[in-house]
Enzyme design. Structure first.
Site, PDB file in Angstrom:
ATOM      1  N   ALA A  56      67.340  46.888  46.044  1.00  0.00           N
ATOM      2  CA  ALA A  56      66.590  48.138  45.919  1.00  0.00           C
ATOM      3  C   ALA A  56      67.393  49.187  45.151  1.00  0.00           C
ATOM      4  O   ALA A  56      66.932  50.320  44.997  1.00  0.00           O
ATOM      5  CB  ALA A  56      66.216  48.671  47.299  1.00  0.00           C
ATOM      6  N   HIS A  57      68.597  48.812  44.689  1.00  0.00           N
ATOM      7  CA  HIS A  57      69.475  49.744  43.981  1.00  0.00           C
ATOM      8  C   HIS A  57      69.863  49.118  42.647  1.00  0.00           C
ATOM      9  O   HIS A  57      70.532  48.086  42.621  1.00  0.00           O
ATOM     10  CB  HIS A  57      70.757  50.030  44.781  1.00  0.00           C
ATOM     11  CG  HIS A  57      70.512  50.494  46.177  1.00  0.00           C
ATOM     12  ND1 HIS A  57      71.425  50.307  47.194  1.00  0.00           N
ATOM     13  CD2 HIS A  57      69.459  51.147  46.741  1.00  0.00           C
ATOM     14  CE1 HIS A  57      70.948  50.816  48.313  1.00  0.00           C
ATOM     15  NE2 HIS A  57      69.752  51.330  48.064  1.00  0.00           N
ATOM     16  N   GLN A  58      69.444  49.737  41.561  1.00  0.00           N
ATOM     17  CA  GLN A  58      69.787  49.217  40.234  1.00  0.00           C
ATOM     18  C   GLN A  58      70.607  50.252  39.477  1.00  0.00           C
ATOM     19  O   GLN A  58      70.225  51.420  39.417  1.00  0.00           O
ATOM     20  CB  GLN A  58      68.520  48.859  39.461  1.00  0.00           C
ATOM     21  CG  GLN A  58      67.694  47.769  40.128  1.00  0.00           C
ATOM     22  CD  GLN A  58      66.627  48.285  41.069  1.00  0.00           C
ATOM     23  OE1 GLN A  58      66.016  49.319  40.813  1.00  0.00           O
ATOM     24  NE2 GLN A  58      66.377  47.579  42.164  1.00  0.00           N
TER      25      GLN A  58
ATOM     26  N   LEU B 222      73.291  45.505  41.056  1.00  0.00           N
ATOM     27  CA  LEU B 222      72.070  45.488  41.868  1.00  0.00           C
ATOM     28  C   LEU B 222      72.288  45.682  43.362  1.00  0.00           C
ATOM     29  O   LEU B 222      71.315  45.680  44.127  1.00  0.00           O
ATOM     30  CB  LEU B 222      71.332  44.157  41.645  1.00  0.00           C
ATOM     31  CG  LEU B 222      70.807  43.892  40.235  1.00  0.00           C
ATOM     32  CD1 LEU B 222      70.154  42.516  40.162  1.00  0.00           C
ATOM     33  CD2 LEU B 222      69.821  44.962  39.808  1.00  0.00           C
ATOM     34  N   HIS B 223      73.538  45.811  43.825  1.00  0.00           N
ATOM     35  CA  HIS B 223      73.759  45.858  45.278  1.00  0.00           C
ATOM     36  C   HIS B 223      72.958  44.744  45.965  1.00  0.00           C
ATOM     37  O   HIS B 223      72.089  45.022  46.800  1.00  0.00           O
ATOM     38  CB  HIS B 223      73.329  47.207  45.862  1.00  0.00           C
ATOM     39  CG  HIS B 223      74.328  48.296  45.676  1.00  0.00           C
ATOM     40  ND1 HIS B 223      74.075  49.593  46.054  1.00  0.00           N
ATOM     41  CD2 HIS B 223      75.582  48.302  45.159  1.00  0.00           C
ATOM     42  CE1 HIS B 223      75.119  50.350  45.757  1.00  0.00           C
ATOM     43  NE2 HIS B 223      76.055  49.593  45.225  1.00  0.00           N
TER      44      HIS B 223
END
Length: 751
Positions: A678-680, A501-502
């Site tokens: 916001a990154h998956q 997930l960052h």
């Protein structure tokens, strides 16, 4: 709203026009309104720490979140968007607070009174006593369910209050906090009344049972209606679920190869002329779960696009190539030579060219000025961030869709290429399951995919939709592809697991208006134009512990995430909104989570991740201090902060020694954090065999022939940088291999 259409959803409009059907009882609403009043109370003007008392400022100071319609909007949002466990928890606590005995249980002696009946329910406790109750809940180590319920209400109350707009698209608090919706000059760079995807788009919100079949047939599709099962059957070569960075690229590549492609997208289609830059309506209509999607333990909030263009329509423009060390790791440690091949390197170049990536930036906004100057003052390296927009792109609203049409998302690039080659895009259409059939014993894959079943989200369409295709591509992203595969009966153990997930935590610094070195407001200018990499002192192969960038925070998002200590303190903090710079610490997470079904995500950092996050947070605070902030802090629940004027280096180090990433609100620790993502990535990862991955090196499911995955879920691990270029480049390569698969299928049928 620039464009008027009777069938088109509006991105501009007042929340107060809704009918309230949230189901909360009168007693629960009294308790909720009383909590909202504590979270954002009406305050006496003498408590205002400023000599300038304008009418908007006085109005904001005397306004309370307990006033209609805010509590009802909070209840409606929770009922509509929240996890069922959260809804039940909040309602139980609100019900208890509506009773005297329940209030005594949760509030202790603070609910006692010297007058009959001597025991108050929560709404009858004086405001200053209620504030003490909430402060106690906030800090208590073991009242974690109550603390979690308060966190839910606080986040939703602040989000609703600062995003609510009237019929004119205005919020009465905005002038007081120094916020203005970016001016609409009516001149998008693509100054055309036509919609770029018009010739290929079918919007189910504009259709009905009587029109949909004809609309599909007019786009060149073979369509039949099975009246007995009320099913509309559509034949095509390729059906793609999702229109973002994966699906958009796949649609362009496969349609240009001569195949009839259908893209289904559950979100709606908006163009530059539709974008209003209003936080509430834009988040509601362009993000998954309205932008308030949380993990099951509420540890982390996730942002994912849900519109034509997917995340590429609402992301922050950063267009960073896959780091060489990551490609080497995926190639060597995971055995995926695909990522070190000339094919992949060439794909990155093609992607960057098509979406107009440039490394130039002629003018940076306030937050990026702060990041750059702070790094320079510390002697730290800071790089410009490549963006898929022009060098003079100064839009601070791209998170709500770029109103000037300069950011080159898939809805302006790859999908345009696709419809130019005959592709059809069906919006407001949700995939339900893949159609799988068994294959003969001895086949490499036990099943074959024949297409998918879907449903239109418009109430005027009752027919089921069946898309029969030679190839089916899942490109719904790392949060939605796994649930679709699981609900279709696929069993590979990697499906839904290995989710990266960052994770992000933020540090903030306040720069008063009279600090003239940095011009502008927090919401102005390109969102991400600078990046600093926090390096490790070790000799490890990858020595980047974290990256520091700047976020996009509208007033409602800012208020939702900022720590609450008291009503007075919070209102004072909101007055500083426009000049409070935030820096985000992003880590390449080693730990991973899991997606078990739609909207149900579990995730927890490990010890290495926490140490890297800690290093990033400390560095971010140093940068803010070096840039000249008068006060800095974190988003930890205790409102951790420090005044900077006149402090010594020793005092700075003492403050930084107490900075750490706390766990979520459900943890037993005294303090807690809300993480963001916001990154998956990685939840259907690519692997050399079915034990290592859900799909092979061609993106094809190990279980079902003809079923491909073409989104961020196939990435083996976290990327460590903004992943758009990585996802599009991977999709570019997979799409070419799908085209080869289709050619081979056609040849085999001929022979």
């Amino acid at each position: 709203m620039r464009r008027e259409s009777s069938c088109h959803p509006l991105l501009r409009g007042g929340r107060g026009e809704r009918k309230y059907r949230h189901g909360f009882s009168e007693g629960e609403m009294k308790s909720l309104g009383s909590i909202c009043e504590v979270v954002l109370p009406s305050l006496p003007l003498e408590a205002l720490r400023t000599q300038t008392r304008s009418k908007p400022l006085s109005s904001f100071w005397s306004s309370s979140a307990s006033r209609f319609p805010i509590p009802h909007e909070v209840a409606e949002t929770l009922a509509k968007r929240g996890l069922i466990e959260a809804l039940i928890l909040v309602r139980v606590i609100l019900w208890l607070l509506s009773t005297r005995l329940g209030t005594l249980l949760l509030c202790g002696s603070l609910c006692l009174s010297g007058k009959w009946p001597f025991l108050n329910n929560f709404s009858n406790i004086p405001l200053h006593q209620r504030e003490k109750v909430l402060q106690c809940w906030l800090q208590h180590r073991f009242l974690t369910p109550i603390r979690l319920a308060f966190a839910y209400i606080k986040v939703l109350c602040h989000f609703v209050y600062f995003s609510w707009v009237d019929e004119n698209g205005d919020n009465p608090a905005w002038k007081a906090i120094g916020y203005e919706v970016p001016a609409d000059d009516g001149t998008p760079s693509n100054d055309s009344d036509t919609r770029p995807l018009q010739k290929g788009i079918i919007e189910t919100i504009c259709e009905s049972d009587s029109t949909l079949q004809q609309s599909l047939a007019e786009k060149g599709l073979h369509v039949t209606l099975d009246s007995r099962s009320n099913t509309l059957r559509v034949k095509c070569d390729v059906v793609i679920v999702g229109s973002g960075s994966g699906g958009g690229v796949a649609a362009a590549a496969l349609s240009s190869a001569g195949h009839k492609v259908v893209v289904i997208e559950k979100g709606n289609y908006f163009t530059a002329k539709d974008y209003s830059s209003l936080e509430g309506p834009s988040m509601d209509q362009m993000y998954e779960t309205g932008g308030i999607l949380a993990s099951v333990d509420s540890r982390i909030l996730l942002l994912a696009g849900s519109t034509v263009g997917g995340g590429s329509a609402v992301n922050w423009s950063a267009s960073i190539k896959t780091p060489p060390e990551v490609l080497s790791e995926w190639s060597e440690s995971h055995g995926l030579s695909f990522f070190s091949s000339p094919e992949y390197l060439s794909a990155m170049e093609s992607v960057c060219k098509r979406i107009g990536v440039t490394e130039n930036c002629t003018e940076e906004g306030f937050q990026n000025q702060v990041l750059r100057r702070g790094c320079q003052n510390l002697g730290l390296k800071v790089d410009y961030v490549p963006r898929n927009s022009s060098g003079n792109h100064y839009c601070g609203s791209c998170g709500y869709g770029c109103p000037r049409g300069e950011k080159q998302g898939t809805q302006l690039t790859w999908l345009v290429d696709a419809v130019d080659h005959g592709a059809v895009i069906v919006t407001g259409c949700k995939a339900e399951r893949f159609m799988l059939e068994g294959k003969k014993t001895g086949s490499d894959r036990k099943k074959k995919c024949l297409g998918l079943m879907a449903k239109a989200l418009s109430s005027r369409i009752t027919m089921k939709l069946e898309f029969e295709a030679k190839v089916t591509v899942s490109a719904g992203g790392a949060l939605l592809t796994p649930p679709l595969m699981i609900s279709s009966g696929l069993k590979n153990k990697n499906i839904g697991r290995n989710l990266h997930l960052h994770p992000v935590l933020m540090a903030w610094g306040y720069f008063p208006d009279n600090f003239s070195e940095f011009k502008g407001k927090v919401y102005e200018g390109g969102i991400i134009t600078s990046v600093h990499k926090v390096q490790s002192s070790s000799d490890s192969k990858s020595n980047t512990r974290a990256i520091i960038e700047t976020p996009f925070l509208g007033p409602a998002s800012f208020a939702s995430l900022f720590p609450w200590q008291s009503g007075l303190d919070f209102k004072q903090r909101m007055l500083n909104y426009s000049r409070t710079a935030h820096l985000i610490t992003i880590i390449r997470d080693n730990a991973s989570g899991q997606v078990t079904s739609e909207g149900r995500i579990s995730y927890k950092l490990n010890a290495i991740d926490r140490e890297n996050m800690k290093a990033g947070l400390k560095q971010a605070l140093r940068i803010l201090i070096a840039a000249g902030a008068t006060e800095v802090g974190t988003h930890r629940s205790d409102g951790q902060r420090m005044k900077c004027n006149g402090i010594s280096e020793k005092e700075v180090e003492k403050f930084l020694d107490n900075v750490y990433p706390a766990e979520g609100a459900l943890s037993p620790g005294k303090y807690w954090n809300i993480y963001c993502s916001a990154h998956q990535m990685g939840s259907c990862r690519m692997g050399v065999n079915e034990k290592e991955g859900a799909v092979d090196e061609n993106g094809q499911s190990w279980e079902a022939e003809g079923l491909f995955v073409c989104d961020g879920s196939v990435l083996p691990t976290a990327v460590g940088v903004n992943p758009m270029i990585t996802i599009q480049s991977t999709a570019y390569c997979i799409s070419r291999r799908i085209a080869q698969f289709l050619t081979a299928e056609q040849i085999s049928k001929v022979h």
